[in-house]
Design a protein around this motif. Structure first.
Motif, PDB file in Angstrom:
ATOM      1  N   GLY A   1      69.368  79.252 123.288  1.00  0.00           N
ATOM      2  CA  GLY A   1      68.168  79.892 123.790  1.00  0.00           C
ATOM      3  C   GLY A   1      66.900  79.361 123.164  1.00  0.00           C
ATOM      4  N   ALA A   2      67.013  78.753 121.990  1.00  0.00           N
ATOM      5  CA  ALA A   2      65.843  78.200 121.306  1.00  0.00           C
ATOM      6  C   ALA A   2      66.190  76.886 120.613  1.00  0.00           C
ATOM      7  CB  ALA A   2      65.284  79.198 120.307  1.00  0.00           C
ATOM      8  N   LEU A   3      67.182  76.174 121.171  1.00  0.00           N
ATOM      9  CA  LEU A   3      67.629  74.880 120.620  1.00  0.00           C
ATOM     10  C   LEU A   3      68.098  75.026 119.179  1.00  0.00           C
ATOM     11  CD1 LEU A   3      64.901  72.526 122.166  1.00  0.00           C
ATOM     12  CD2 LEU A   3      67.146  73.113 123.085  1.00  0.00           C
ATOM     13  N   GLY A   4      68.693  76.141 118.877  1.00  0.00           N
ATOM     14  CA  GLY A   4      69.205  76.421 117.542  1.00  0.00           C
ATOM     15  C   GLY A   4      70.711  76.236 117.433  1.00  0.00           C
ATOM     16  N   PRO A   5      71.338  76.777 116.368  1.00  0.00           N
ATOM     17  CA  PRO A   5      72.726  76.476 116.057  1.00  0.00           C
ATOM     18  C   PRO A   5      73.779  77.334 116.744  1.00  0.00           C
ATOM     19  CG  PRO A   5      71.760  77.754 114.289  1.00  0.00           C
ATOM     20  CD  PRO A   5      70.655  77.474 115.264  1.00  0.00           C
TER      21      PRO A   5
ATOM     22  N   LEU B   1      59.112  78.898 125.285  1.00  0.00           N
ATOM     23  CA  LEU B   1      60.075  79.771 124.619  1.00  0.00           C
ATOM     24  C   LEU B   1      60.625  79.190 123.317  1.00  0.00           C
ATOM     25  CD1 LEU B   1      62.108  81.000 127.734  1.00  0.00           C
ATOM     26  CD2 LEU B   1      60.105  82.040 126.656  1.00  0.00           C
ATOM     27  N   ILE B   2      60.252  77.949 123.030  1.00  0.00           N
ATOM     28  CA  ILE B   2      60.755  77.291 121.821  1.00  0.00           C
ATOM     29  C   ILE B   2      59.736  77.444 120.704  1.00  0.00           C
ATOM     30  CG2 ILE B   2      61.605  75.135 120.831  1.00  0.00           C
ATOM     31  CD1 ILE B   2      63.327  76.332 123.100  1.00  0.00           C
ATOM     32  N   PRO B   3      60.137  77.925 119.532  1.00  0.00           N
ATOM     33  CA  PRO B   3      59.186  78.100 118.422  1.00  0.00           C
ATOM     34  C   PRO B   3      58.455  76.800 118.086  1.00  0.00           C
ATOM     35  CG  PRO B   3      61.291  79.143 117.915  1.00  0.00           C
ATOM     36  CD  PRO B   3      61.505  78.357 119.172  1.00  0.00           C
ATOM     37  N   ALA B   4      57.210  76.937 117.667  1.00  0.00           N
ATOM     38  CA  ALA B   4      56.390  75.764 117.352  1.00  0.00           C
ATOM     39  C   ALA B   4      57.042  74.900 116.279  1.00  0.00           C
ATOM     40  CB  ALA B   4      54.998  76.207 116.906  1.00  0.00           C
TER      41      ALA B   4
ATOM     42  N   HIS C   1      59.559  69.851 114.879  1.00  0.00           N
ATOM     43  CA  HIS C   1      60.691  69.150 114.244  1.00  0.00           C
ATOM     44  C   HIS C   1      61.324  68.156 115.207  1.00  0.00           C
ATOM     45  CE1 HIS C   1      64.390  68.566 111.920  1.00  0.00           C
ATOM     46  NE2 HIS C   1      65.051  68.781 113.059  1.00  0.00           N
ATOM     47  N   LEU C   2      61.580  68.595 116.440  1.00  0.00           N
ATOM     48  CA  LEU C   2      62.319  67.759 117.380  1.00  0.00           C
ATOM     49  C   LEU C   2      61.501  66.608 117.934  1.00  0.00           C
ATOM     50  CD1 LEU C   2      64.197  70.516 119.422  1.00  0.00           C
ATOM     51  CD2 LEU C   2      65.129  69.032 117.628  1.00  0.00           C
ATOM     52  N   ARG C   3      60.194  66.757 117.949  1.00  0.00           N
ATOM     53  CA  ARG C   3      59.320  65.774 118.604  1.00  0.00           C
ATOM     54  C   ARG C   3      59.515  64.360 118.056  1.00  0.00           C
ATOM     55  NH1 ARG C   3      54.906  68.434 117.801  1.00  0.00           N
ATOM     56  NH2 ARG C   3      55.042  69.577 119.782  1.00  0.00           N
TER      57      ARG C   3
END
Length: 256
Positions: A119-123, A179-182, A187-189
């Motif tokens: 839901g937020a590209l997390g684990p 919906l993705i935390p800043a 980090h992913l950019r």
């Protein structure tokens, strides 16, 4: 161990969500769109979502409404229910990954996107990755698996180390990823998870291909794919930075 991307992924243009054209009865990710791509000789990109009983289904959205006309969460229905839910402008329902693998049969390369389940590209991932790994067991054709979520890529790689994996990467603008935390977007950019996930390639946002990190990864041996090219002019520009393209809305030419 890093599995390398099959050479076919680098010279056959890749049809985004298969060779879809709803006006021709081939909605995205449908059996008809997959068959059309195979017949044309294109590589194929598809998306997978989980059914409620843990089957990998070939479908892009989390909700059914846009593509079936009736709302509801994909993950709330069984594979049997989803298979019977007819796609708009198609004659059949949502295919399973196993069904698509049977249609492709190794004739063209198949690029599989695992949709984020955290839901937020997390684990909070794992179930869909295992389902995809199970479906691919024994499949002999050119195949690769990717996700925006590095945790998903790492989980799949642990389950199927012989299959090439990659990261789908982006500029992660707020308007596209509200919906993705800043902190996660920041980090992913810059694609920091490339090595730890066992990745052999990235598929990068076409409008952001000039990012220095993309060139840096390419110089170090990463293969660069991109999403999503929609015009010949965009393709011409993209090929200055990428080894291959994912396309839709036109018929990409095959390299000479």
């Amino acid at each position: 161990m890093m599995a390398l991307l099959h050479a076919d992924f680098l010279h056959l243009p890749i049809a985004h969500r298969a060779l879809h054209d709803r006006a021709a009865g081939r909605p995205e990710n449908s059996r008809a769109a997959v068959r059309a791509a195979v017949k044309a000789g294109y590589g194929i990109e598809i998306d997978v979502q989980p059914s409620s009983d843990g089957v990998a289904m070939v479908f892009h959205d989390y909700d059914l409404r846009r593509l079936t006309g009736v709302g509801g969460r994909v993950a709330a229905l069984t594979a049997a229910d989803l298979s019977s839910r007819r796609l708009l402008d198609a004659e059949d329902g949502i295919p399973t990954l196993v069904e698509v693998l049977e249609i492709v049969g190794g004739k063209v390369p198949l690029l599989i996107e695992i949709k984020d389940q955290d839901g937020a590209l997390g684990p909070a991932v794992g179930g869909l990755e295992l389902a995809v790994a199970g479906a691919l067991k024994g499949y002999a054709g050119p195949v690769a698996v990717m996700s925006f979520n590095p945790h998903s890529v790492a989980a799949f790689h642990r389950a199927a180390p012989d299959v090439a994996v990659g990261l789908i990467t982006s500029s992660y603008r707020l308007k596209d990823w509200p919906l993705i935390p800043a902190a996660t977007r920041d980090h992913l950019r810059e694609i920091p998870d490339y090595n730890r996930t066992g990745a052999a390639f990235i598929s990068h946002e076409v409008g952001d291909l000039a990012r220095p990190r993309v060139a840096e990864l390419r110089a170090k041996g990463a293969r660069i794919l991109c999403w999503t090219v929609r015009t010949p002019e965009a393709e011409r520009i993209a090929r200055q930075h990428a080894d291959n393209i994912t396309f839709e809305q036109y018929l990409a030419p095959f390299p000479a």
